[in-house]
Write a protein that holds these residues in place. Structure first.
Motif, PDB file in Angstrom:
ATOM      1  N   SER A   1      30.902  30.825 -21.323  1.00 27.39           N
ATOM      2  CA  SER A   1      32.058  29.985 -21.062  1.00 27.39           C
ATOM      3  C   SER A   1      31.597  28.622 -20.557  1.00 27.39           C
ATOM      4  CB  SER A   1      32.969  30.710 -20.087  1.00 27.39           C
ATOM      5  OG  SER A   1      33.187  30.041 -18.900  1.00 27.39           O
ATOM      6  N   ASP A   2      32.462  27.646 -20.689  1.00 25.25           N
ATOM      7  CA  ASP A   2      32.116  26.287 -20.266  1.00 25.25           C
ATOM      8  C   ASP A   2      32.450  26.019 -18.804  1.00 25.25           C
ATOM      9  OD1 ASP A   2      34.871  26.112 -20.297  1.00 25.25           O
ATOM     10  OD2 ASP A   2      34.973  24.550 -21.831  1.00 25.25           O
ATOM     11  N   GLY A   3      32.990  27.014 -18.114  1.00 25.35           N
ATOM     12  CA  GLY A   3      33.246  26.882 -16.682  1.00 25.35           C
ATOM     13  C   GLY A   3      34.529  26.167 -16.312  1.00 25.35           C
ATOM     14  N   MET A   4      35.396  25.879 -17.289  1.00 29.25           N
ATOM     15  CA  MET A   4      36.614  25.135 -16.980  1.00 29.25           C
ATOM     16  C   MET A   4      37.510  25.880 -15.991  1.00 29.25           C
ATOM     17  SD  MET A   4      36.567  22.120 -18.105  1.00 29.25           S
ATOM     18  CE  MET A   4      38.247  21.601 -17.860  1.00 29.25           C
ATOM     19  N   ASP A   5      37.552  27.197 -16.058  1.00 32.77           N
ATOM     20  CA  ASP A   5      38.366  27.951 -15.088  1.00 32.77           C
ATOM     21  C   ASP A   5      37.891  27.684 -13.670  1.00 32.77           C
ATOM     22  OD1 ASP A   5      39.851  29.035 -17.150  1.00 32.77           O
ATOM     23  OD2 ASP A   5      38.729  30.920 -17.178  1.00 32.77           O
ATOM     24  N   TYR A   6      36.576  27.651 -13.491  1.00 34.47           N
ATOM     25  CA  TYR A   6      36.007  27.378 -12.166  1.00 34.47           C
ATOM     26  C   TYR A   6      36.296  25.944 -11.735  1.00 34.47           C
ATOM     27  CZ  TYR A   6      33.497  31.724 -12.951  1.00 34.47           C
ATOM     28  OH  TYR A   6      33.184  33.029 -13.204  1.00 34.47           O
ATOM     29  N   LEU A   7      36.151  25.019 -12.667  1.00 36.27           N
ATOM     30  CA  LEU A   7      36.407  23.610 -12.348  1.00 36.27           C
ATOM     31  C   LEU A   7      37.860  23.394 -11.942  1.00 36.27           C
ATOM     32  CD1 LEU A   7      34.416  21.849 -15.192  1.00 36.27           C
ATOM     33  CD2 LEU A   7      33.807  21.949 -12.777  1.00 36.27           C
ATOM     34  N   VAL A  35      34.402  17.996 -16.071  1.00 38.84           N
ATOM     35  CA  VAL A  35      33.354  17.970 -17.095  1.00 38.84           C
ATOM     36  C   VAL A  35      32.864  19.385 -17.373  1.00 38.84           C
ATOM     37  CG1 VAL A  35      31.094  17.030 -17.712  1.00 38.84           C
ATOM     38  CG2 VAL A  35      32.657  15.683 -16.277  1.00 38.84           C
ATOM     39  N   PRO A  36      33.169  19.918 -18.567  1.00 39.52           N
ATOM     40  CA  PRO A  36      32.688  21.266 -18.884  1.00 39.52           C
ATOM     41  C   PRO A  36      31.180  21.280 -19.044  1.00 39.52           C
ATOM     42  CG  PRO A  36      33.733  20.287 -20.799  1.00 39.52           C
ATOM     43  CD  PRO A  36      33.908  19.321 -19.662  1.00 39.52           C
ATOM     44  N   CYS A  37      30.603  22.426 -18.860  1.00 40.69           N
ATOM     45  CA  CYS A  37      29.147  22.557 -18.930  1.00 40.69           C
ATOM     46  C   CYS A  37      28.743  23.393 -20.134  1.00 40.69           C
ATOM     47  CB  CYS A  37      28.618  23.216 -17.657  1.00 40.69           C
ATOM     48  SG  CYS A  37      28.937  22.236 -16.192  1.00 40.69           S
ATOM     49  N   ASP A  38      27.572  23.089 -20.653  1.00 44.87           N
ATOM     50  CA  ASP A  38      26.982  23.876 -21.731  1.00 44.87           C
ATOM     51  C   ASP A  38      26.156  24.975 -21.070  1.00 44.87           C
ATOM     52  OD1 ASP A  38      25.422  24.967 -23.740  1.00 44.87           O
ATOM     53  OD2 ASP A  38      24.983  23.033 -24.672  1.00 44.87           O
ATOM     54  N   PHE A  61      25.261  14.658  -8.805  1.00 48.05           N
ATOM     55  CA  PHE A  61      24.554  14.290 -10.043  1.00 48.05           C
ATOM     56  C   PHE A  61      25.519  13.742 -11.085  1.00 48.05           C
ATOM     57  CE2 PHE A  61      20.114  16.237 -10.256  1.00 48.05           C
ATOM     58  CZ  PHE A  61      19.949  16.232  -8.890  1.00 48.05           C
ATOM     59  N   LEU A  62      26.635  14.427 -11.307  1.00 49.08           N
ATOM     60  CA  LEU A  62      27.583  13.986 -12.329  1.00 49.08           C
ATOM     61  C   LEU A  62      28.226  12.650 -11.972  1.00 49.08           C
ATOM     62  CD1 LEU A  62      29.277  17.387 -13.218  1.00 49.08           C
ATOM     63  CD2 LEU A  62      27.669  16.086 -14.631  1.00 49.08           C
ATOM     64  N   PRO A  67      20.941  13.304 -15.010  1.00 51.09           N
ATOM     65  CA  PRO A  67      20.824  14.523 -15.826  1.00 51.09           C
ATOM     66  C   PRO A  67      20.717  15.764 -14.943  1.00 51.09           C
ATOM     67  CG  PRO A  67      18.756  13.311 -15.815  1.00 51.09           C
ATOM     68  CD  PRO A  67      19.757  12.464 -15.092  1.00 51.09           C
ATOM     69  N   LEU A  68      21.379  16.819 -15.367  1.00 50.16           N
ATOM     70  CA  LEU A  68      21.373  18.063 -14.592  1.00 50.16           C
ATOM     71  C   LEU A  68      20.067  18.829 -14.726  1.00 50.16           C
ATOM     72  CD1 LEU A  68      24.988  19.383 -15.259  1.00 50.16           C
ATOM     73  CD2 LEU A  68      24.106  18.306 -13.187  1.00 50.16           C
TER      74      LEU A  68
END
Length: 94
Positions: A1-7, A35-38, A61-62, A67-68
Motif C-alpha cells: 500500500s502507499d500509506g495514504m490511510d496512515y497519512l 505524499v504517498p510512498c512507494d 525530509f519531505l 531524498p528519503l
C-alpha cells in the motif's frame, strides 16, 4: 500500500490537536499535500518503538525535498539526537 490511510489518520490527528490546543481549526489545511510512498523504496522502521522518530524525520525530509534514501533504521539514533538537539536549541519547528 502507499500509506495514504496512515497519512490521512496523521493529518486528522494534527487537525484535532491544533483544534484542541489552539481552540481553532488548522488554518490552510487544504494547502497541505499528503505524499504517498512507494513501498519498494520507502525506508521502514524495523522495530515497534521508533515510529515517532520516523514520522518526524519523514516530515522533515519531505518538507525540505530531501531524498528519503538517506533515512533508515541504521541512522535512527542520529535522527533521534538531531530531534533532541533542535528542541534543546529552540530551533524545532512548532
Amino acid at each position: 500500500s502507499d500509506g495514504m490511510d496512515y497519512l490521512e489518520a496523521i493529518m486528522q490527528y494534527v487537525k484535532d490537536e491544533h483544534k484542541d490546543k489552539k481552540k481553532a481549526p488548522l488554518p490552510n489545511d487544504d494547502e497541505w499535500e499528503l505524499v504517498p510512498c512507494d513501498p519498494r523504496t520507502t525506508p521502514r522502521q524495523l522495530n515497534g518503538f521508533d515510529c515517532g522518530v520516523f514520522t518526524c524525520m519523514f516530515i522533515d525530509f519531505l518538507s525540505k525535498d530531501c531524498p528519503l534514501d538517506s533515512l533508515g533504521q541504521e541512522r535512527i539514533t542520529q535522527c533521534r539526537e538531531r530531534i533532541a538537539l533542535s528542541i534543546l536549541n529552540g530551533t524545532a519547528f512548532v
